[in-house]
Write an enzyme that holds these catalytic residues in place. Structure first.
Site, short mmCIF file in Angstrom:
data_model
loop_
_atom_site.label_atom_id
_atom_site.label_comp_id
_atom_site.label_asym_id
_atom_site.label_seq_id
_atom_site.Cartn_x
_atom_site.Cartn_y
_atom_site.Cartn_z
N HIS A 39 6.82 -4.60 9.36
CA HIS A 39 5.84 -3.72 8.74
C HIS A 39 6.54 -2.51 8.11
O HIS A 39 6.75 -1.49 8.76
CB HIS A 39 4.82 -3.22 9.76
CG HIS A 39 3.63 -2.56 9.13
ND1 HIS A 39 2.34 -2.88 9.48
CD2 HIS A 39 3.53 -1.63 8.17
CE1 HIS A 39 1.50 -2.15 8.75
NE2 HIS A 39 2.21 -1.38 7.95
N ASN B 249 1.56 -3.10 -1.06
CA ASN B 249 0.89 -2.01 -1.79
C ASN B 249 1.84 -1.30 -2.74
O ASN B 249 2.17 -0.13 -2.59
CB ASN B 249 0.26 -1.02 -0.80
CG ASN B 249 1.23 -0.52 0.24
OD1 ASN B 249 1.95 -1.29 0.85
ND2 ASN B 249 1.25 0.78 0.45
N ASP C 136 6.63 0.72 10.89
CA ASP C 136 5.57 1.28 10.04
C ASP C 136 6.17 2.27 9.05
O ASP C 136 5.64 3.36 8.81
CB ASP C 136 4.49 1.95 10.89
CG ASP C 136 3.21 2.20 10.10
OD1 ASP C 136 3.08 1.64 8.99
OD2 ASP C 136 2.35 2.96 10.59
#
Length: 421
Positions: free
Chosen positions: A61, A95, A305
């Site tokens: 991630h 994204n 993250d």
């Protein structure tokens, strides 16, 4: 290239050398010999006090902002940061601008990074342009090499779309990743909803916004007899619900961000936007539940993250600042510092090297003869302090500058190459 690693302690649950201190000889990217007092001639000899080796870490991630926002992070700068953080593989979120939602987009990532020491694995968009209205071309992206599908931090509002995604992905073995955040409840929230947010006068993000969406997606997973992975869970009840779902036989997995076990919402009293994350930093009780979830196996994976933001996005009024911190260089040190006493080094390697690859159906590196050398080298007890100058990412949005860690990455070996600090 010939590499001889001397006197390294192996941390690899799948290796017959697990827990043993030994030498490892690598030639042309293949482990050719393992044993005591090896004497093979080598181009590079690695020998260090308290040297440990494990299968190469994998992060599933991270955000690399190319194309579109390369000034925050590009594919190569992100891969370089991953290498310094001990990761030999990293799965990156879609994204970008434009979003990664087609076969061509997947091929671009693979082509741009194919010669790097770090394997960069693209995750494709779940919905077209991350709009949550219609499915993206997920089968075509899977064929091109996408390892999973997600809209990253944009939660899927439509139950119908999520249901179709689960059912469709099930037909070709695709993995749907859900970020649980009911935005009708968390809208405009800046931090965890609780005593601290009330004191600071900041609009809160309730735990309910995460838990309601997890509940919905668990029902949809059961209804479609599908599988689902929950991204960066953060609350007590999230852990409880996923634990119960697993005990009932649902095919569900989940991850947490490393910083969630090191920080709580109390850190935000100084209005430092580097502590502004999504999901937000929660309370002590949530952190304790995450640790228990790691211990009992409810939580499968620890991720970085990694969310790069430039100075203009962070150095502004707290309510206007973007969410996210960079994490590739701190995820493993955080785990070593905070989790060794709870799950041990072997547990950390399980959740940061083995489980991510198992979930994504990738080859799992093993420290055994004739296996490809895919290795992280580290010292689990070395103390060090992160400085701004150490940061390899293009962005420096981290609250950990000046933090002392226990556990330091020394280097990686992968794709026939060596990056040793």
């Amino acid at each position: 290239m010939k590499i001889l690693i001397k006197g390294a302690t192996v941390i690899d649950p799948n290796s017959s050398f697990n827990g043993k201190t030994t030498d490892v000889f690598i030639e042309d990217g293949i482990i050719k010999n393992i044993g005591k007092n090896l004497s093979e001639s080598a181009d590079k000899v690695i020998e260090k006090k308290n040297l440990h080796i494990s299968p190469g870490l994998m992060d599933m991630h991270a955000e690399f902002c190319e194309p579109g926002l390369e000034y925050k992070e590009d594919l190569i700068s992100g891969a370089n940061a991953a290498a310094k953080g001990g990761f030999t593989s990293v799965a990156i979120m879609p994204n970008t601008t434009p979003t990664r939602s087609s076969k061509t987009d997947i091929e671009f990532v693979k082509s741009k990074t194919k010669n790097h020491i770090v394997d960069v694995l693209p995750i494709g968009a779940l919905s077209h342009n991350l709009e949550g209205k219609e499915l993206a071309e997920i089968f075509d992206m899977k064929q091109a090499g996408a390892v999973a599908f997600s809209d990253n931090k944009k939660a899927i509002k439509s139950s119908g779309l999520m249901s179709r995604a689960l059912l469709y992905a099930k037909n070709f073995g695709g993995l749907v990743i859900s970020f649980a955040n009911d935005e009708s409840l968390s809208h405009n929230g800046q931090m965890h909803e609780g005593e601290v947010s009330t004191t600071l006068g900041l609009e809160g993000i309730p735990t309910l916004s995460e838990e309601l969406q997890i509940s919905r997606d668990l029902f949809l997973t059961s209804y479609n007899e599908a599988k689902i992975h929950f991204s960066t869970i953060s609350t007590v009840n999230a852990v409880t619900m996923i634990n119960e779902a697993k005990s009932e036989g649902l095919n569900v997995t989940c991850e947490i961000a490393a910083h969630q076990i090191a920080l709580t919402d109390k850190e935000l009293t100084g209005f430092d936007s580097n502590y502004k994350t999504l999901p937000p930093l929660r309370e002590d009780i949530d952190t304790e539940a995450l640790i228990e979830g790691l211990k009992d196996g409810t939580i499968d994976i620890i991720v970085s993250d990694h969310t790069p933001q430039d100075i203009e996005c962070k150095q502004k009024e707290f309510g206007l600042a973007e969410f996210g911190i960079i994490g590739l260089q701190t995820a493993f040190p955080i785990a070593c510092t905070h989790l060794v006493k709870h799950i041990g080094l072997e547990g950390i390697i399980q959740k940061m090297a083995i489980n991510p690859r198992t979930l994504l159906q990738l080859d799992i590196p093993v420290i055994e003869k004739e296996f490809t050398a895919n290795i992280t080298l580290f010292d689990p007890t070395q103390k060090w302090t992160l400085t701004k100058e150490m940061i390899v990412s293009k962005s420096t949005n981290t609250p950990f500058i000046g933090t002392e860690f226990t556990g330091k990455v020394l280097g990686i070996i992968n794709n026939g190459a060596l990056d040793f600090n």
